[in-house]
Design an enzyme around this catalytic site. Structure first.
Site, mmCIF file in Angstrom:
data_model
loop_
_atom_site.group_PDB
_atom_site.id
_atom_site.type_symbol
_atom_site.label_atom_id
_atom_site.label_comp_id
_atom_site.label_asym_id
_atom_site.label_seq_id
_atom_site.Cartn_x
_atom_site.Cartn_y
_atom_site.Cartn_z
ATOM 1 N N LYS A 52 0.752 -1.345 0.060
ATOM 2 C CA LYS A 52 0.037 0.029 0.005
ATOM 3 C C LYS A 52 0.905 1.386 0.011
ATOM 4 C CE LYS A 52 -3.624 -2.454 1.870
ATOM 5 N NZ LYS A 52 -4.431 -3.011 3.413
ATOM 6 N N GLN A 96 -5.397 -2.063 9.449
ATOM 7 C CA GLN A 96 -5.018 -3.498 8.890
ATOM 8 C C GLN A 96 -5.404 -4.597 9.563
ATOM 9 O OE1 GLN A 96 -3.391 -3.716 5.590
ATOM 10 N NE2 GLN A 96 -3.816 -5.810 5.986
ATOM 11 N N ASP A 119 -11.694 1.998 3.243
ATOM 12 C CA ASP A 119 -12.042 0.527 2.897
ATOM 13 C C ASP A 119 -13.502 0.199 2.517
ATOM 14 O OD1 ASP A 119 -9.550 -1.250 2.615
ATOM 15 O OD2 ASP A 119 -9.615 -1.467 4.793
#
Ligand code: NAP
Length: 290
Positions: A52, A96, A119
């Site tokens: 990322k 995460q 997300d």
């Protein structure tokens, strides 16, 4: 013989576009910024986070990483999320997963500001997807839709079958296909006569996490087959949920693994980060109420 849909190529094209959008924001004094929180030292998570970071660098998005030890108390993690929620220079926040045992991902997620939830996992954003009125799309299903669009095959009126009903892939995938007027069937581990259903699919999306599960006899000739799965086979080779050698001669279009859906997921995260920065700009200008 199927046409191979290269996620690698589609992702590269999209990243060029995103680069321009990032530069346009920078020209207006805004540097799109993604904050990633990594708790513990899960090796796979470290790799995902590094990917990322590299992707952000590639398109000019500022990347901030917050690394916390495994034994971090939940209230400390929540404090960090709240600080980032309030921080005007941070546009996107990503926690995460998985979190170490003892930390409740669902609880932490609910603290996250929906307008920074790149997300699209916060229940508010999940609800927005359900009603078809959204700012952020979950990255993997959104990437899948881009790949379908690339084939030129219209979703409207097509039989679309999604195998898998996870919250991050299967369910939102079904909603996105429905929004584009597909006739959608969701299959899962309790589905009976799976093969009969998948053989009706004009568009078949597979997200189950079982290596080479979908065989040639499960696929309608000419179908669009999108393989979300990422599995290691007995030889340690990365394989999808679709048996590529068997399905490729039957399908009309197929994604490979690797190089299919994988490269699209991070690209859609970049897209969401730019969107979050644009939303914050509109909010500052007073033209948007979130
Ligand atoms: P998940 O949460 O484990 O969900 C798997 C789904 O598959 C469940 O709904 C399960 O049904 C269903 N399933 C399992 N065995 C089945 C069977 N024999 N027949 C029909 N359905 C079956 O997995 P996920 O997070 O959605 O991920 C799925 C795969 O996609 C994994 O390989 C993952 O690594 C990959 N993935 C890739 C990306 C990417 O960027 N390329 C992103 C996310 C995930 P039940 O609900 O009944 O248990």
């Amino acid at each position: 013989m199927a046409t191979i849909i290269s996620g690698k190529e589609v992702a590269a094209e999209l990243r060029q576009q995103i680069k321009i959008e990032v530069q346009n924001l920078k020209n207006r004094g805004i540097t799109p910024t993604l904050a990633v929180i990594l708790v513990g030292d899960d090796p796979a998570s470290k790799v995902y986070v590094r990917n990322k970071s590299n992707a952000c660098n590639e398109v000019g998005i500022a990347y901030e990483e917050y690394t916390l030890p495994t034994e971090t108390p939940e209230n400390q993690l929540i404090d960090l999320v709240q600080t980032l929620n309030q921080s005007p220079h941070v546009h996107g926040i990503l926690i995460q997963s998985p979190l170490p045992a003892g930390l409740d991902f669902k609880k932490v997620l609910e603290i996250l500001s929906p307008e920074k939830d790149v997300d699209a996992f916060h229940p508010y954003n999940v609800g927005k997807i359900m009603i078809g009125d959204y700012e952020f799309l979950p990255c993997t299903p959104a990437g899948v839709m881009e790949l379908i669009h690339k084939t030129g095959v219209e979703v409207t009126g097509k039989n679309c079958v999604v195998i898998g009903r996870s919250n991050i892939v299967g369910k939102p995938q079904a909603m996105l296909l429905l929004k584009e007027n597909g006739t959608v069937t969701i299959c899962h581990s309790k589905t009976k006569n799976l093969k009969e259903i998948t053989r009706q699919a004009d568009i078949l999306i597979v997200a189950i996490g079982k290596g080479e599960f979908v065989t040639g006899d499960m696929v309608k000739p000419g179908a669009v087959v999108i393989d979300v799965g990422m599995n290691r086979n007995a030889e340690g080779k990365l394989v999808g949920d679709v048996n590529f050698a068997q399905v490729e001669p039957v399908a009309g279009y197929i994604t490979p693994v690797p190089g299919g859906v994988g490269p699209m997921t991070i690209t859609m995260l970049l897209k969401n980060t730019v969107k979050a920065a644009e939303l914050s700009e509109k909010k500052c200008n007073g033209s948007l109420k979130l």
